[in-house]
Every structure is written in structure tokens, then in C-alpha cells.
Design a protein around this motif. Structure first.
Motif, PDB file in Angstrom:
ATOM      1  N   GLN A 250     -40.963 -37.246  44.739  1.00 32.75           N
ATOM      2  CA  GLN A 250     -41.641 -38.189  43.850  1.00 32.75           C
ATOM      3  C   GLN A 250     -40.811 -39.458  43.762  1.00 32.75           C
ATOM      4  O   GLN A 250     -39.576 -39.410  43.803  1.00 32.75           O
ATOM      5  CB  GLN A 250     -41.823 -37.595  42.459  1.00 32.75           C
TER       6      GLN A 250
ATOM      7  N   THR B 227     -39.536 -42.774  37.925  1.00 35.43           N
ATOM      8  CA  THR B 227     -38.509 -41.744  38.086  1.00 35.43           C
ATOM      9  C   THR B 227     -38.559 -41.295  39.541  1.00 35.43           C
ATOM     10  O   THR B 227     -39.488 -41.627  40.282  1.00 35.43           O
ATOM     11  CB  THR B 227     -38.745 -40.520  37.166  1.00 35.43           C
TER      12      THR B 227
ATOM     13  N   ALA C  83     -37.714 -37.674  42.090  1.00 36.92           N
ATOM     14  CA  ALA C  83     -37.429 -36.245  42.061  1.00 36.92           C
ATOM     15  C   ALA C  83     -37.648 -35.657  43.447  1.00 36.92           C
ATOM     16  O   ALA C  83     -38.419 -36.201  44.248  1.00 36.92           O
ATOM     17  CB  ALA C  83     -38.304 -35.526  41.042  1.00 36.92           C
TER      18      ALA C  83
ATOM     19  N   ARG D 155     -34.050 -28.357  41.769  1.00 34.97           N
ATOM     20  CA  ARG D 155     -34.853 -29.542  41.478  1.00 34.97           C
ATOM     21  C   ARG D 155     -33.948 -30.639  40.940  1.00 34.97           C
ATOM     22  O   ARG D 155     -33.238 -30.438  39.957  1.00 34.97           O
ATOM     23  CB  ARG D 155     -35.931 -29.219  40.437  1.00 34.97           C
TER      24      ARG D 155
ATOM     25  N   THR E 113     -33.913 -34.520  39.415  1.00 34.92           N
ATOM     26  CA  THR E 113     -34.744 -35.564  38.814  1.00 34.92           C
ATOM     27  C   THR E 113     -33.840 -36.724  38.415  1.00 34.92           C
ATOM     28  O   THR E 113     -32.778 -36.511  37.814  1.00 34.92           O
ATOM     29  CB  THR E 113     -35.483 -35.038  37.575  1.00 34.92           C
TER      30      THR E 113
ATOM     31  N   LYS F   6     -33.482 -40.613  36.603  1.00 33.73           N
ATOM     32  CA  LYS F   6     -34.105 -41.501  35.632  1.00 33.73           C
ATOM     33  C   LYS F   6     -33.130 -42.603  35.223  1.00 33.73           C
ATOM     34  O   LYS F   6     -31.905 -42.442  35.328  1.00 33.73           O
ATOM     35  CB  LYS F   6     -34.505 -40.735  34.359  1.00 33.73           C
TER      36      LYS F   6
END
Length: 330
Positions: free
Chosen positions: A135, A139, A141, A162, A164, A166
Motif C-alpha cells: 500500500q 501511509t 504498508a 506486517r 506500516t 506513517k
């Protein structure tokens, strides 16, 4: 006199300028890893082909400073050159299924002794297999799948991780959620000091540099314990901050309430190692019961952590408040 709506809002104090949200991109590398950028500028790389485990390195903080030690990926004059297995931000464990992904061959030098020779025999690896669910935008990920393998390459366990990424105000965040899954059968996860999710901070940010030389750093946890006193203590978060390239910066690691054995003990060292270790209960505290466990086939163990790269100390970065928000996330 007539005013435009914009000018009227400014004069009345009802208009505020809002900084544009950061834009993330994720670019796959030729080796199967990924480079994460913020507004076109390098943030970090997920490296999969340089050691017996994957890692994020380097990581650039909100002030533009590199928030990870360069060694052993790069030799920089004035840096500590100990523990070559402390690579950026990584996960490792001295004994899962009988094999060690914390250390690597270079850990033991050219002339290992009898004890280290035994560890060399049990060196395993976390082999990156797949990068998926990418993604990008406000953000970023991605999910990685990896196989834990023994010295012969035989699979012992599976990992799904995972990441992520930000930007929140003037901080940069990396969430790392790890599932360890006993896909191959019942698997021992042993009680070991050298285990957990780690980051190796820049040398100058350490509390103590080589030969006990004082660094600029300070360690503090959610219980108020500092520096060496924070080692092996349980806490919901821990922060390491100091001076890098002339600026006061830091990194906090937060342990989510849903993470395995929350609140975690911290294997955090004054020389710059910063690890959340929920595995080595007795190794960190001889008075504790053993933390060894066996994952039955099909069972999984979940680790959830957030790294906050910030300016100033833990108070300026409002780490306690940031933890309260993180703890509410499902």
C-alpha cells in the motif's frame, strides 16, 4: 470595504494553514525487498539478501538524521564495530526450533572458542519468501512471508510480518506486527536473552560508547527507570534519545497490549542495543520462571510494536500520550 472570504477568515482568525499530508511510495528492489520513500525522499529499505535475516536499514528520522548504526553494512569512522548481527531494525531469536537467527557467522570472529563453535553449528536463517499487499499514499504498508530454516535449509517455522509506515505531526512511525506460526510441527521457542525485536541506535546516541566513553544518550521507560536500570525491566514503552549530527533526536518502542507477554521485558543496553524481549524471562531475571514454550502445530504467537522516531526527548515527543493512543488501537 468588502473582503474576500479567505481574507475575512484570516482577519477573524478562523483560517489556519494545514501542512500537506506526506505521500509514501513503496518500490520493490531487484532482490525482493522494498524501498520506502516519503515525498520522494528515502525513508528506509527492507533488505533481504545481506544476512541470515531481513532488516530495515538505514532509517531516516524526522530531522534528517540516520537513526540506525551503519555497521556492519557500512564502515564509518568513529562508530562502534561490535556485534555485527545488530543490523538496523530486525528480529532474531537464539533458539527457535533448535536454531539461532539472532547471531550470524561474523558474530564469532575468525577463531571461535568451544562455546561459540557450538553456536555456529546451530546457526539458522530467516529466509525471505514473499512481499505482498503493498500500500502507498498517506501511509505505506507491506506484508512479508519468511521461512525459518535450520543449518541445512530445512524449514522449521513460518513468519508473517506486517510493516506500516506513517507520519504523525513531526514524528515518523513504523509499526511491526509479527506472527510466528508453527507450520511444520510442534516447535520450541526457548528462553534466551538474545532474542526479540531490535534496533541498534547510532553510536553517538548511545549512553556509553566503546571503552566506557560517555555518549549523549539516555534510556527511559514508562516506569521512569533510566539507563542501565531499565535493562530487563517490564514496561509498556521504552525510549532512547541523544544527539545525532548536532540535533537532539530519539526513538521510542511501544509494546501493544495484545502483544505476546505484554508488558515486555526490555533487553536495552547502554552501548546502543534496544530490544523488546518477551522470550528470555529467566535469562533476563534469574528469579523468574522459564519463558520457554512449545508452539503446537498450527499455533501462532503474535508480537506487536510501534517505533516512533522523534525530535527531542520522550517528553517533547509526548511518548506517554502516544502510547495511550496506540494501546486503544484494535
Amino acid at each position: 470595504m468588502k473582503f474576500t472570504p479567505l481574507l475575512s477568515a484570516i482577519l477573524l482568525g478562523t483560517f489556519s494553514f494545514t501542512a500537506a499530508a506526506a505521500t509514501f511510495t513503496v518500490e520493490k528492489t531487484a532482490t525482493g525487498g522494498a524501498v520506502v520513500k516519503i515525498d520522494g525522499e528515502f525513508f528506509t529499505e527492507y533488505v533481504v539478501d545481506q544476512a541470515n535475516k531481513p532488516y530495515l536499514w538505514p532509517i531516516i528520522g524526522p530531522g534528517g538524521q540516520t537513526m540506525t548504526r551503519a555497521y556492519p553494512m557500512k564502515t564509518v569512522e568513529g562508530e562502534q564495530h561490535d556485534h555485527p548481527h545488530h543490523r538496523g531494525l530486525c528480529f532474531g531469536h537464539e533458539n527457535i526450533g533448535g536454531y539461532d537467527t539472532w547471531a550470524e557467522r561474523a558474530t564469532f570472529g575468525d577463531k571461535p572458542n568451544a562455546k561459540s563453535e557450538e553456536r555456529v553449528k546451530h546457526l539458522g536463517a530467516i529466509k525471505h519468501r514473499e512481499l505482498k499487499d503493498i500500500q502507498a499514499g498517506e501511509t505505506a504498508a507491506f506484508t512479508t512471508v519468511a521461512d525459518y530454516v535450520d543449518a541445512s535449509g530445512k524449514k522449521t517455522l513460518e513468519e508473517v510480518r506486517r510493516h506500516t509506515f506513517k507520519v504523525v505531526n513531526d514524528t515518523r512511525l513504523i509499526d511491526v506486527d509479527i506472527d510466528l506460526i508453527a507450520t511444520e510441527g510442534d516447535t520450541l521457542v526457548d528462553d534466551k536473552k538474545d532474542s526479540g525485536l531490535s534496533i541498534r541506535v547510532p553510536t553517538n546516541m548511545a549512553v556509553e560508547k566503546e571503552k566506557k566513553e560517555r555518549g549523549t544518550g539516555k534510556i527511559i521507560n514508562s516506569e521512569g527507570q533510566t539507563d542501565a536500570d531499565a535493562w530487563a525491566k517490564r514496561a509498556t514503552w521504552c525510549d532512547y534519545h541523544g544527539i545525532v549530527d548536532g540535533k537532539h533526536v530519539g526513538v521510542a518502542m511501544l509494546n501493544h497490549p495484545k502483544s505476546f507477554r505484554h508488558p515486555t521485558p526490555w533487553h536495552v543496553r547502554t552501548y546502543g542495543l534496544f530490544t523488546a524481549n518477551p522470550f528470555g524471562l529467566q535469562s533476563l531475571d534469574p528469579k523468574s520462571e522459564s519463558g520457554a514454550l512449545t508452539l503446537k502445530k498450527g499455533e501462532k504467537l503474535t508480537l506487536r510494536h510501534r517505533f516512533i522516531f522523534h525530535l527531542g526527548d520522550e517528553k517533547a515527543a509526548k511518548i506517554a500520550e502516544a502510547y495511550a493512543d496506540y494501546a486503544k488501537e484494535p
